[in-house]
Motif scaffolding. Structure first.
Motif, PDB file in Angstrom:
ATOM      1  N   GLU A   1     -13.703 178.410  71.542  1.00  0.00           N
ATOM      2  CA  GLU A   1     -14.531 177.210  71.681  1.00  0.00           C
ATOM      3  C   GLU A   1     -16.024 177.547  71.698  1.00  0.00           C
ATOM      4  O   GLU A   1     -16.773 177.190  70.792  1.00  0.00           O
ATOM      5  CB  GLU A   1     -14.142 176.477  72.964  1.00  0.00           C
ATOM      6  CG  GLU A   1     -12.711 175.931  72.963  1.00  0.00           C
ATOM      7  CD  GLU A   1     -12.574 174.671  72.122  1.00  0.00           C
ATOM      8  OE1 GLU A   1     -13.611 174.075  71.779  1.00  0.00           O
ATOM      9  OE2 GLU A   1     -11.436 174.306  71.789  1.00  0.00           O
TER      10      GLU A   1
ATOM     11  N   LEU B   1     -17.795 172.453  78.892  1.00  0.00           N
ATOM     12  CA  LEU B   1     -17.689 172.198  77.458  1.00  0.00           C
ATOM     13  C   LEU B   1     -17.745 170.691  77.169  1.00  0.00           C
ATOM     14  O   LEU B   1     -18.430 170.242  76.238  1.00  0.00           O
ATOM     15  CB  LEU B   1     -16.374 172.779  76.911  1.00  0.00           C
ATOM     16  CG  LEU B   1     -16.349 174.295  76.708  1.00  0.00           C
ATOM     17  CD1 LEU B   1     -14.935 174.771  76.405  1.00  0.00           C
ATOM     18  CD2 LEU B   1     -17.284 174.675  75.579  1.00  0.00           C
TER      19      LEU B   1
ATOM     20  N   LEU C   1     -10.688 180.352  75.626  1.00  0.00           N
ATOM     21  CA  LEU C   1     -11.690 179.289  75.528  1.00  0.00           C
ATOM     22  C   LEU C   1     -13.041 179.848  75.081  1.00  0.00           C
ATOM     23  O   LEU C   1     -13.744 179.232  74.267  1.00  0.00           O
ATOM     24  CB  LEU C   1     -11.841 178.577  76.874  1.00  0.00           C
ATOM     25  CG  LEU C   1     -10.717 177.596  77.245  1.00  0.00           C
ATOM     26  CD1 LEU C   1     -10.888 177.121  78.675  1.00  0.00           C
ATOM     27  CD2 LEU C   1     -10.734 176.396  76.286  1.00  0.00           C
TER      28      LEU C   1
END
Length: 927
Positions: free
Chosen positions: A181, A148, A177
């Motif tokens: 995200e 990321l 995540l």
């Protein structure tokens, strides 16, 4: 890209993302789907196409076993890649070593991020960098965090990350995540893979089969696989192996399918495999609560995991309950773990009050003794029998028997076990009989158990042991005399003289109609009716009583033994048309209810009916079918029943050589203590007669008659030994004893026995002068025609044609001979040769010494037979064996014969018995 079924839109999206990325920028594609939904195949196809287009493709596959390895996925992506300098390679290698030693990183390390950025920046010098990560839900957190961070710092570098994942699977931190995200990033595209439709399944199958086959089995494959591509491929593999058997078969989940499901479970969270193993162990009864107890979890967690979108229904019963899947899942466990889980499952199910059959399945697969197992196993055996699974019932009872120490319970289970075994494999009970005999001699068996034990012993030829049990039962003052004991004691008293008359004497004649009020009326009526017929009753009461029992049998209210006895009443009363209808109805209704033994016995009875009606082809077919239902050793003493029919049919069909082969099959000596043994002697005698072995034939016929007399069952319609012995005497030129036997048989025949009366008239005609024969033969033909015996009608018409030929009436001779040949052809029979003209014209034939005016004429039939054998040189022991009597009886007959003949010693017999002096050779020994 490689063509995948029903993935056109997904492939188009991936191609579009690849094209946009090549123009500059970063792209992320998240392929979501349940286990076995085809995510890996789609990702692999895209990776190949990207590599073919010139992209640098880095691949990694996450695993639940490496999810706690820091930077493990990045290590997979970069391993094997040449970086911008040797120093950079060393620096990255050192990075993995430090990550493994320091453990998880809660924060991004600038130094590590810098190294990774340099490495990936170098790799983006190619037209495009593509990273493919399979099962991203099992990624280590560190790899996901750094990827990321890299995506934010790589600017406009042409980088694509394509990963697959299962929702609600893997580490919670990774799922957070992914959801919070990555999936929310503006440059992220999400693809949701749906199960294949029936059309999509057919498309996959077209790679294996022709279009017609693929379309025909697509619906079944869709139902079994749930539209999961991996499982569709497995079904196709299994079906390919079955095509050699039959192209019309439906697809089933086979070994390949089981392995495919197991591979999916291995790729899931370990807890999913644990739950699957518990479910496979439990089988049908697998509620979330029971599974949770077996796994050491709470029911809510089990239910949540089973319903998880990522699991995608792999824990549903329709899938996990497939035998091949269950076998694969259980086979994946080490043996000790599998045993422990089965033991826990058995105890848990018993505690939960599960059905006995379910608990017994687990008890059968664990080696350790369980205190409460016997009761469960016995109950499961009863349920298995009710469900038509005798093999399982025997297994449960055998395990229960092993669980028992010495004592009453062990004996009861052994008795129950032999009762079930006998119905399907009578030879298998032998190993349990000594234990039961010992228990019976000590008074440890009930009357019912003793009755069944006697049946098993006699069936297997253990007459001495059966006698001891019967004697003990009769002498035991402690035998219960309650309501249950009475009907079984009555059965023993009624049935033993009928099934094994050599063991006990026949009971007094009972009123057939008076049995209606008895608690076991069907059994008593059947036994009384058969006993009455065998003792010479006319059948006026016996036949209606037998038909009543047969009606009760079709309604399920009569035992198979009662049904078979009632059927024999009809056969021995010459009601063959009724016997045919009832036998067919019983065979059609019984199915597997009564087991192989009774099925075989009724099939043999049907063969006898066919034979008596002259239908030789069907008689032979049914007798062979009966014999094939069980191994010869399982037939025990009853093997003589189908063998007798086979000998008779082969002889009548003109193939004595084949008939001899059936005589080569071993027969227990104890069989000659049964009525079936008498029938066998009669059949063997008729083969000897057809072979021209008249002495051997006569020996068998007289032995059969002797047994029937001493058993007080001298029923000519059961075994017409006198008629056959008379024919043997006639062939030897001894018409006088032949006539005596036939006169005696005629006097014994009750009214209504048409077939046997017709046989007697036919045999009687052979002892008459040619001019006296036609009226008698016409009477015989009329009787045989009325009762439907086509075979003996053909024989009678042949005799009639020969009689007219001797009288010079060629027209009548040709007409009856033609009728005989036509009828014999329909019966598939061969007409026996007619006696020579000289012998036939003599009528009464040469008169032996012993006719009126000679000393031997005062001898009884029994004395005459014994004296004849003694004159030929046979010892007393040999005579006793040949005539099936005791040595003492031989001595008594000889003493009376000496007195009547006026001689004092054995050596004087040949001169006093000249008909025996012409041939001093011993008769052919009985086979």
């Amino acid at each position: 890209m490689e063509k995948l079924a029903e993935r056109d839109e997904e492939e188009k999206t991936l191609a579009q993302v690849y094209g946009e990325c090549s123009l500059g920028g970063r792209r992320i594609v998240a392929i979501e789907g349940a286990l076995a939904s085809g995510k890996t195949a789609l990702l692999a196809s895209f990776a190949r196409d990207a590599a073919d287009a010139g992209a640098t493709v880095l691949e990694a596959s996450a695993s639940s076993f490496e999810r706690y390895q820091p930077l493990g996925i990045i290590d997979q992506l970069l391993r094997g890649c040449r970086l911008f300098s040797p120093g950079a390679d060393l620096e990255v290698r050192a990075l993995w070593e430090s990550a493994g030693g320091e453990g998880a990183h809660s924060e991004i390390s600038p130094s590590i991020l810098g190294v990774l950025q340099g490495a990936f920046q170098y790799l983006t010098d190619s037209p495009q960098l593509v990273m493919c990560i399979d099962d991203a839900h099992f990624m280590d957190v560190e790899s996901l965090q750094y990827l990321l961070a890299l995506m934010r710092r790589m600017g406009t570098a042409p980088i694509s990350i394509v990963f697959t994942y299962c929702p609600d699977m893997g580490r919670d931190s990774v799922q957070r995540l992914l959801q919070a995200e990555i999936l929310r990033m503006p440059n992220c595209t999400q693809l949701d893979l749906e199960p294949l439709s029936e059309t999509g399944v057919a498309t996959v199958l077209e790679d294996y089969f022709p279009l017609e086959t693929a379309g025909r089995i697509a619906a079944d494959c869709r139902l079994l696989s749930g539209g999961r591509p991996l499982l569709v491929h497995a079904l196709a593999e299994d079906y390919t192996g079955r095509l050699a058997e039959s192209a019309a078969q439906r697809p089933v989940a086979g070994p390949a399918f089981g392995r495919a499901v197991l591979s999916c479970l291995y790729r899931a969270d370990p807890v999913v495999l644990q739950i699957a193993r518990a479910m496979a162990t439990l089988g049908e009864l697998r509620s979330a609560a029971v599974v949770a107890r077996l796994c050491g979890m709470d029911p809510e967690s089990v239910a949540r995991i089973a319903a998880s979108p990522g699991v995608g229904g792999l824990l549903e019963h329709d899938l996990l309950g497939q035998p091949s899947v269950r076998e694969a899942v259980l086979g994946s466990m080490p043996q000790n773990e599998r045993q422990d889980m089965r033991s826990q499952a058995a105890r848990l199910l018993h505690h939960k009050g599960a059905p006995a059959l379910v608990t017994a399945e687990h008890l059968m697969r664990i080696g350790e003794p369980v205190s409460w197992a016997r009761q469960v196993l016995c109950e499961a055996a009863d349920q298995a029998l009710a469900g038509g699974d005798p093999e399982a019932a025997v297994g449960y009872l055998e395990r229960a028997h092993r669980e028992c120490a010495e004592g009453r319970e062990r004996i009861d289970i052994a008795a129950r076990l032999t009762e079930v075994m006998w119905r399907y494999d009578p030879a298998a009970v032998k190993s349990h009989l000594p234990e039961l005999v010992a228990a019976a001699e000590q008074g440890g068996l009930s009357v019912r158990q003793s009755l069944h034990l006697v049946r098993c012993l006699l069936w297997n030829g253990q007459v001495e042991q059966a006698t001891r049990v019967v004697t003990r039962l009769g002498d035991d003052p402690h035998v219960p005399d309650g309501e249950e004991a009475v009907p079984y004691a009555g059965q023993l008293r009624l049935w033993l003289p009928l099934t094994y008359p050599g063991l006990v004497s026949a009971p007094a004649t009972e009123d057939v109609a008076a049995q209606d009020a008895d608690p076991s009326a069907s059994g008593h009526r059947a036994a009384a009716a058969l006993g009455a017929v065998l003792r010479g009753a006319d059948g006026t009461e016996a036949v209606p009583a037998a038909e009543l029992v047969l009606r009760e049998a079709l309604a399920g209210a009569a035992s198979p033994a009662s049904s078979l006895a009632s059927l024999m009443v009809l056969i021995y009363s010459d009601h063959l048309d009724k016997a045919s209808v009832w036998c067919d109805a019983l065979l059609a209704s019984m199915g597997e209810t009564y087991g192989l033994v009774w099925n075989a016995m009724f099939t043999a009875a049907r063969a006898e009916i066919h034979y008596r009606l002259g239908d030789l082809a069907n008689a032979k077919r049914q007798a062979q079918a009966a014999l094939a239902l069980m191994p010869h050793e399982s037939w025990g003493t009853a093997v003589v029943v189908p063998l007798s029919i086979l000998v008779l049919t082969a002889t009548a069909m003109g193939d004595p050589g084949e008939a001899e082969t059936y005589l080569d099959i071993p027969v227990p000596r104890a069989a000659f203590g049964t009525l079936g043994g008498v029938v066998y002697l009669d059949a063997r005698g008729r083969l000897h007669l057809a072979r021209g072995r008249h002495d051997a034939a006569l020996q068998d016929f007289l032995a059969a008659g002797h047994l029937m007399k001493i058993w007080e069952m001298d029923c000519p319609s059961a075994v017409s030994w006198r008629a056959h012995a008379a024919r043997a005497y006639f062939h030897k030129g001894l018409s006088a004893p032949a006539g005596e036997l036939l006169t005696e048989q005629m006097s014994l025949l009750p009214a209504g026995h048409l077939r046997t009366r017709g046989l007697t008239y036919r045999a009687l005609a052979a002892t008459l002068r040619p001019d006296e024969r036609p009226p008698v033969l016409l009477k015989a033909a009329n009787l045989l025609d009325r009762c439907g015996d086509s075979l003996n009608l053909a024989y009678t018409l042949a005799d009639l044609g020969h009689a007219y030929e001797l009288l010079g009436d060629s027209v009548q001779a040709r007409r009856h001979a033609h009728q005989a040949r036509t009828l014999a052809g329909r019966c598939a029979a061969a007409l026996p040769p007619q006696p020579s003209s000289a012998a036939a014209n003599e009528g009464a034939g040469p008169e032996p010494l012993g006719e009126s005016g000679q000393p031997a004429g005062r001898l009884s039939s029994a004395e005459w037979r014994v004296a004849e054998l003694a004159a030929r040189g046979s010892t007393n022991e040999q005579i006793a064996r040949k005539l099936f009597i005791t040595v003492s009886t031989v001595e008594q007959h000889l003493t009376r014969a000496y007195r009547k003949l006026g001689i004092r010693r054995r050596t004087q017999l040949p001169s006093a018995y000249p008909n025996s002096s012409h041939d001093h050779r011993r008769p052919r020994a009985a086979r």
